[in-house]
Design an enzyme around this catalytic site. Structure first.
Site, PDB file in Angstrom:
ATOM      1  N   TYR B 143       0.601  -1.434   0.065  1.00 14.04           N
ATOM      2  CA  TYR B 143       0.228   0.103   0.115  1.00 14.04           C
ATOM      3  C   TYR B 143       0.895   1.401   0.042  1.00 14.04           C
ATOM      4  CZ  TYR B 143      -4.334  -3.095   0.392  1.00 14.04           C
ATOM      5  OH  TYR B 143      -5.152  -3.604  -0.326  1.00 14.04           O
ATOM      6  N   GLU B 242       2.390 -28.243  19.922  1.00 12.18           N
ATOM      7  CA  GLU B 242       1.960 -28.065  18.709  1.00 12.18           C
ATOM      8  C   GLU B 242      -0.008 -27.729  18.888  1.00 12.18           C
ATOM      9  OE1 GLU B 242       1.331 -31.463  15.746  1.00 12.18           O
ATOM     10  OE2 GLU B 242      -0.620 -31.240  15.364  1.00 12.18           O
ATOM     11  N   ASP B 294       1.987 -34.106  17.600  1.00 12.03           N
ATOM     12  CA  ASP B 294       1.410 -34.915  16.923  1.00 12.03           C
ATOM     13  C   ASP B 294       2.019 -35.610  16.218  1.00 12.03           C
ATOM     14  OD1 ASP B 294      -1.054 -34.589  17.937  1.00 12.03           O
ATOM     15  OD2 ASP B 294      -1.980 -33.449  16.412  1.00 12.03           O
TER      16      ASP B 294
END
Lengths: 414, 414
Positions: B143, B242, B294
Site C-alpha cells: 500500500y 503443537e 502429533d
C-alpha cells in the site's frame, strides 16, 4: 440461583470500577489499588465457587431425573434445544441471536442406549472437572471416552455432538460450556494496553496481577477460558482489531498510551475465548468496544457480526460470547471515499456474501444504516483493507485516521 | 562486519547466562539480576545499532553500484539468488537447508524499467524503516507503493515477489528480512514458564522486564519481530508444543515450574516469529529445544521439519529461522505401542506425505532413525494425536508421559 449471577457480577464490577488504576498510578495508590483489586478478584473466586455449586447441582438434578424414572420403571428421557438456524431469533432488546424453544427428546430405548449412556458419562466428566477444578477440550473428552468401555466414542464428531447437546441443554439454565469445563482448543487473541488482568491461581488462589502495559512489543495472550479472570482498567474504550499487522503497529507505537485504550488482536474471526474476554471486560468495567476491520463483506458480516451478535449455528452460545455493545469504527464504505483508499474489486464470493447479509441476516435486516452501507459497497463494487491506510504513510492510521474517527463515536455504524 | 555478529551474540549470551534468575529469586538477587540484565539488554541495543548501520551500508552499496553504472553509461544490473527447491542443499554441518549459488540477473532495460525502479524503491523503503526504527508488513509495503506514482505495484503478489528477492539478495550478506524491517503479518506463538524477556522501548530505550512465570493461566504473545529482545532464564529446556489444548493444560498446571522449562505454543506449523524466538532463545541461553507434536506425517514432516531445518521454498531464511538444535520428544511411532494410544488410520494424503519425506526430503534422507520411524508408521498404517494420551487421564501427559520421556533425552529422534 443462576439469575443472581448478574447481580454479583455488577457488584464486583462496581468495586473494580472504583479501583481503576493501571501502571500509571503512584506506588502508594498502586498498593491500595492492589488490595482492593485482590478483593475484587476474591469476589470472582467466590462467585465462581457458587457457580460451580450451581453447575454440579444442575448436572445432579438432570441425572436424578433419569435415575428416578428408572426407579419408577418408566423410560427416562432427556430433552435438548434444537441447534439450527430454524430455531434462532434475533432479539433487538438483548442484541444477540437467541435459541428458540424447539426441543428434541432423547428417550432411552434399545436403539439409543449407547448415546444415552455416552451423554450421561459426558455429564459425569463435566461434574468431575468442576470438582477437581480442571478442564477438557473436545479432543480431550473424545480420548477420555476411550476408557469408557462400551460407552466409548468411535469418532470425535460423535463426542463433539454430545458435548454440543449438553452445552445447549444447560445453556437454558444460563450455564456456558466454559462453566461445564469444556474449553476450546483454539488460541485466544493478543491484548495490550491500559488493563490489569487479575488471575487467581487454580491451586493456591493467589492472585496474579498481569499489567498489559508492561509487555514491551509483545502482548498478553488470552487463555482458552476466562471465567476466573477479573479486571482493573481506566481505559476509555476497547479497540478490537482484525489483523495482526495493524495490532503490532498500534502496540509497537503504544497507541493505547496516547488514546487511553485497550488493544485486542482478533486475527480474523475472533475465537470464543477472545469474544468472551472482550464481552466480560466490557460488561464488568463498562467500557465501549469499537471494531476496526477490513471494509469487505467478510470483515463486516463474518468478523464484526460474529463478534457483535454471534453466529447462526451456535445461537445457544450468544448470550455468553457475543458483544452486543460493540460498534463499527471502520473501515467503512464512506472511508474508502473520504480517505481515497486503494481498493480491490469485489469478487463473486464477496457479492454473494453481501447480498445474503441484506436478504437473510436478521441483524443487518434490523439496522438501516448497515443496509445503506452494504448497498453502498455493492454499488462501488470494491473492497478495502485496513492496511490500505498505509498509502498515506505507515503511521497515518495512528496519527490521522484513528484520532479523526475516535472524535465522533456517535457516527460509528451500529 | 556482519560476521562479527555471532561473536557479539555469544558475549551477550554469556553475560545473560551468569544472571540467569527468574521470579524465583529473592528481591535483592532480583535487583542485582535486573541491573545485569539491563546491561545485557543494552548490549542487544548496541548490537542492533551496529547491525542497522551494516544494513543501511549494504543497501547504499547496492544502490551506489547501480548509480555508478549509470554514471559510466553502462546498463546497471542487480543479481538475486534463485529461490527454488532446485537451488537448495541440506547441510549436515549447519543443520539446515541452505540456498545455493545460482543467481538470476535483472538488467535495466526498457522492459525491466518498472520492476527495476520498484526494487530500488523497496530498498529505499527498507533504508527509511531502519533509519526511523519502524517496520512494515508485506501488505503495508504494497500500500505504501500506491504513492510511488509510476513505480506503484498493481497487485500485492508483485510487491511480495520484489520483497522476497531483496530478502534473498541481502541474506547472502547475513541479513534477515527482519533486519530489513520487513515483518510478517502473522501472530507469534504463546510462551509461558521460566523466562524473563527483556524488551527495550523503541523510543526511550527503557528496558521492560517481562516475567513469563507471572501470567496466570494466560501467556506471553511473541511480537512479530524479536531481534531486539534478550533473555534471562534458568530453564533446562524449551518445550515446543503443537496444539493450543496441550499448551493450555501444561500452562494451567504450571508444568514449567515442576520441570524447570519454557513452554511455547506453536499452534500448528510455527510462524516465522515463533521459530526465530525459539532459535534466538536457545542459541543465546544455550538451552535444548524439544518438540512435542502429533505422531503423523504432518506433525513430523511439516511442523517438526520446518521448525528444525526450514522449508524448501524459503531456504534463504533457514539460517535465521530454523532451530537445528531441536530434537523430537514425541509422540513417536514407538509411543503408540508403548502407551497403547488410540489411533486413526493414515489417510492417502498422510501416506503420500510420508513417502515423499522418505524419497525426496534431504533432511529425512540424512537421518537413519527417522527413516526407520517413518517406515514403522507406514507399516502400522495409523497416526496418533498428542491429546490421545488423555485416554489414561487428562493429566497423564503431565504426571507420566512427559516425565518418563524427559528422563531419556538421548532417545529423542534427531
Amino acid at each position: 440461583m443462576v439469575a443472581r449471577k448478574s447481580q454479583t457480577t455488577k457488584k464486583a464490577a462496581a468495586k473494580t470500577k472504583t479501583t481503576r488504576k493501571t501502571g500509571a498510578g503512584g506506588s502508594k495508590a498502586r498498593g491500595a489499588a492492589a488490595k482492593q483489586a485482590s478483593a475484587a478478584a476474591q469476589d470472582v473466586v467466590k462467585r465462581n465457587t457458587k457457580l460451580n455449586a450451581v453447575t454440579v447441582g444442575l448436572i445432579e438434578k438432570t441425572a436424578k431425573g433419569v435415575h428416578g424414572a428408572i426407579g419408577r420403571h418408566k423410560k427416562p428421557d432427556l430433552s435438548f434445544p434444537i441447534r439450527s438456524l430454524g430455531n434462532v431469533s434475533y432479539s433487538e432488546k438483548t442484541g444477540y441471536f437467541e435459541i428458540g424453544r424447539q426441543k428434541k427428546v432423547r428417550t432411552l430405548t434399545v436403539n439409543t442406549v449407547k448415546s444415552f449412556a455416552q451423554t450421561l458419562r459426558m455429564m459425569g466428566l463435566s461434574k468431575e472437572l468442576v470438582e477437581t477444578n480442571d478442564f477438557a477440550t473436545k479432543r480431550d473428552a473424545y480420548y477420555q471416552s476411550k476408557n469408557w468401555e462400551e460407552a466409548r466414542f468411535e469418532e470425535q464428531t460423535e463426542s463433539d455432538a454430545v458435548m454440543d447437546d449438553i452445552e445447549a441443554l444447560f445453556s437454558v439454565d444460563g450455564l456456558s460450556r466454559e462453566q461445564l469445563r469444556f474449553v476450546p482448543d483454539e488460541h485466544g487473541g493478543a491484548v495490550a494496553g491500559r488493563l490489569v488482568v487479575l488471575d487467581p491461581d487454580r491451586e493456591t488462589g493467589e492472585v496474579e496481577r498481569i499489567d498489559c502495559t508492561r509487555f514491551g512489543s509483545g502482548a498478553y495472550s488470552i487463555p482458552s477460558t476466562v471465567e476466573h479472570l477479573s479486571f482493573e482498567t481506566d481505559a476509555k474504550f476497547i479497540l478490537a482489531i482484525e489483523t495482526g499487522g495493524i495490532f503490532q503497529r498500534l502496540q509497537s507505537h503504544k497507541f493505547w498510551q496516547t488514546s487511553d485504550c485497550i488493544l485486542v488482536s482478533m486475527a480474523g474471526v475472533p475465537t470464543r475465548a477472545t469474544r468472551r474476554f472482550i464481552r466480560k471486560l466490557s460488561d464488568e468495567c463498562r467500557i465501549p468496544v469499537y471494531a476496526f476491520v477490513d471494509c469487505d463483506p467478510y470483515g463486516i458480516s463474518n468478523i464484526y457480526r460474529t463478534l457483535k451478535v454471534g453466529s447462526g449455528n451456535a445461537a445457544h452460545l450468544s448470550q455468553f460470547f457475543c458483544v452486543p455493545q460493540a460498534r463499527y469504527l471502520g473501515v467503512t464504505p464512506q472511508d474508502i471515499r473520504d480517505y481515497e483508499l486503494p481498493t480491490h474489486p469485489l469478487q463473486d464470493v464477496d457479492v454473494k456474501r453481501a447480498k445474503d447479509a441484506l436478504k437473510n441476516d436478521p441483524f443487518f435486516k434490523s439496522h438501516k444504516p448497515w443496509q445503506k452501507a452494504i448497498e453502498d459497497l455493492l454499488k462501488m463494487g470494491v473492497r478495502a483493507e485496513q492496511q490500505a491506510l498505509a498509502k498515506w504513510g505507515l503511521n497515518y492510521v495512528i496519527e490521522e485516521y484513528l484520532p479523526q474517527k475516535l472524535a465522533h463515536p456517535a457516527r460509528f455504524l451500529p
